[in-house]
Design a protein around this motif. Structure first.
Motif, PDB file in Angstrom:
ATOM      1  N   GLU A 134      36.001   2.329   6.104  1.00 54.94           N
ATOM      2  CA  GLU A 134      35.512   1.482   7.197  1.00 54.94           C
ATOM      3  C   GLU A 134      35.258   0.050   6.707  1.00 54.94           C
ATOM      4  N   PHE A 138      37.523  -3.382   8.057  1.00 55.46           N
ATOM      5  CA  PHE A 138      36.956  -4.581   8.697  1.00 55.46           C
ATOM      6  C   PHE A 138      36.748  -5.726   7.708  1.00 55.46           C
ATOM      7  N   ALA A 144      37.089  -9.443   9.284  1.00 55.84           N
ATOM      8  CA  ALA A 144      36.491  -9.759  10.575  1.00 55.84           C
ATOM      9  C   ALA A 144      35.073 -10.283  10.394  1.00 55.84           C
ATOM     10  N   ILE A 385      40.539  -8.786  15.966  1.00 57.91           N
ATOM     11  CA  ILE A 385      40.281  -7.435  16.460  1.00 57.91           C
ATOM     12  C   ILE A 385      39.428  -7.408  17.728  1.00 57.91           C
TER      13      ILE A 385
END
Ligand code: PHE
Length: 518
Positions: A134, A138, A144, A385
């Motif tokens: 995870e 990201f 992000a 995203i």
């Protein structure tokens, strides 16, 4: 005579060389990310084994009938979405451009997901995400930041995204048969094979049975919840690629004498089979993940981005033969996604070609290059995203489903065209279209879709989707949904190229009738 007409037309607009190629291309469009990462979770969440009932009802009462409607529009009127609508009634052209706008938007973000999957196919080999999939996805991969617009380039996404677009542009330039047709004929069998091997691998994992139990154990009470029925109709529409111009466009490239209803039945069956296969593969793998981590399947079940880029990497790290599972899974996503992506872009290219005097190559570049540039601007940067998530949610609901309801109502109640379209389908079709079809298209399907839309509209007005800031939802969500409608109306004021006739071409059914046939 009909042969000659077909050759002339094929030269001007492009055409599939056979019914088989058309069927492969249509399956290529239908089998997409929706089948792999959306269906399994939708089924699990909405009654498990009991979901089969609303699913089949939605498939038979709205999905297949609407697929036939799309086919009849494109196959009878021999045009892209705007031209087919214009040939039905001059004033309906805007509906086609609305669909073109939706397809353009989808193309821009769909490409980004495929680019991620390209990267992850390679990451699977050495499990690049280490012990924290995870955080890796990201943080390291997408980089992000907070939801908001920042324009920092992320090279790890930029490069595969450029590669995806170069491949897409090559296919689009090559044309209907040599590009889309050939790609589908080669890659769809590979996809079914690769995914089949993946499912077998997944079933061999410890805990697979537990996953399948979680997916298939029926919760009959779910059948009394309207939301479950709504989910089934939404899934079917998205999954069959109906209502957004794709099937109109593809069927306009098919020989006039082709059996369209029989072809539609094949496409629908193949799509649903793939969906079921994906459900089995995904939940077998999730069952393994649950067992390996000593938790319930409900703790690990997810869909979309979370399933593909977080849960699957975890499974790949923990499973024996994980690298193989990873490569097969992400390569399947890439192939399924690519054959769907070309179908949405073709909607735009075909419309541009019908409207202006443009060569195949000219139109392919005029559409794909701007699409690529927008895609790169939005999705190779650090906030890609979030924009993607918002556009996807709003365009699926207030784009695809809305235009589907509006066009069903306009065609059946406004123009009363269903009997004529049914005649066309029946002329060469192997599935007989009777009164049942008209009832489903004019009453049952619009009611079901309106229910979903109103329900979702209220939810999205009441609670900001996923808690995103209002300005983002207004710009990329509601804004995008409204922009495609405005675009649809504006585009109708541009004149058609001189030799495009807005008269509907004679249908095989008409010619036969005038000869005194059935
Ligand atoms: N049927 C496709 C799917 O299941 C839907 C789609 C088609 C989405 C084309 C985008 C582009 O994923």
């Amino acid at each position: 005579m009909s042969e000659q007409v077909h050759h002339e037309e094929a030269k001007i607009r492009g055409a599939f060389s056979s019914r088989k190629v058309f069927i492969f291309a249509a399956i290529g469009s239908a089998v997409g990310l929706g089948n792999i990462w959306r269906f399994p979770y939708v089924a699990y969440e909405n009654g498990g084994g009991a979901f089969i009932i609303p699913y089949l009802v939605a498939l038979l009462c709205a999905g297949i009938p609407f697929l036939f409607l799309d086919y009849s529009l494109g196959h009878r009127n021999r045009g892209s979405a705007p031209l087919s609508f214009a040939r039905l009634r001059r004033g309906a052209e805007g509906l086609g451009w609305w669909q073109v706008g939706i397809c353009f938007m989808i193309a821009v973000y769909y490409a980004a997901v495929i680019a991620w999957a390209v990267r992850y196919t390679f990451f699977s080999i050495d499990k690049a995400w280490g012990s924290d999939p995870e955080g890796y996805f990201f943080g390291d991969f997408l980089q992000a930041g907070d939801p908001g617009v920042q324009a920092d380039l992320v090279p790890g996404v930029l490069i595969p995204l450029v590669i995806v677009w170069v491949a897409v542009i090559a296919i689009m330039v090559a044309g209907v048969q040599k590009g889309i047709g050939a790609t589908s004929v080669v890659f769809i069998p590979i996809l079914f094979l690769a995914f089949g091997v993946l499912v077998v691998q997944a079933l061999l994992l410890d805990g697979a049975a537990q996953g399948l139990d979680a997916l298939f154990t029926p919760n009959w009470d779910a059948l009394t919840e309207p939301g479950v029925w709504g989910a089934a109709f939404g899934q079917i529409f998205f999954s069959l690629s109906i209502g957004f111009g794709i099937m109109i466009t593809y069927s306009s490239y098919v020989h006039r004498d082709t059996d369209m209803t029989g072809s539609g039945a094949v496409v629908g069956f193949a799509n649903s089979s793939f969906e079921l296969l994906a459900g089995i593969g995904v939940f077998a793998a999730l069952g393994f993940m649950a067992q390996a981590n000593g938790v319930a399947v409900s703790e690990v079940a997810s869909d979309g981005i979370g399933l593909a880029f977080i849960a699957f990497p975890t499974i790949i790290s923990e499973a024996p033969a994980g690298a193989l599972i990873g490569v097969l899974f992400f390569a399947s996503l890439v192939i399924a996604g690519l054959t769907s992506l070309v179908s949405v872009i073709e909607v735009v290219i075909s419309a541009v070609r019908d409207k202006f005097e443009m060569s195949r190559v000219g139109a392919a570049l005029a559409v794909s290059v701007p699409c690529m540039i927008i895609s790169l601007i939005f999705f190779s940067t650090t906030s890609g995203i979030f924009v993607l998530d918002i556009v996807d949610h709003f365009i699926n609901l207030f784009g695809i489903l809305l235009v589907a309801v509006v066009s069903m109502l306009v065609i059946s109640w406004g123009f009363r065209s269903l009997p004529m379209l049914a005649d066309h389908l029946n002329h060469n079709g192997s599935v007989h279209i009777g009164t049942w079809w008209r009832v489903l298209i004019s009453v049952v399907a619009p009611l079901a879709l309106s229910y979903i839309l109103i329900d979702q509209f209220i939810t999205d007005v009441d609670t900001p989707y996923e808690g995103y800031p209002q300005w983002m939802l207004l710009t990329f969500g509601w804004g995008a949904a409204v922009a495609v409608i405005v675009f649809g109306f504006l585009a109708t004021s541009v004149p058609w190229r001189s030799e495009t006739s807005l008269e509907a071409p004679p249908s095989a059914a008409d010619t036969n009738a005038s000869r005194g046939g059935s």
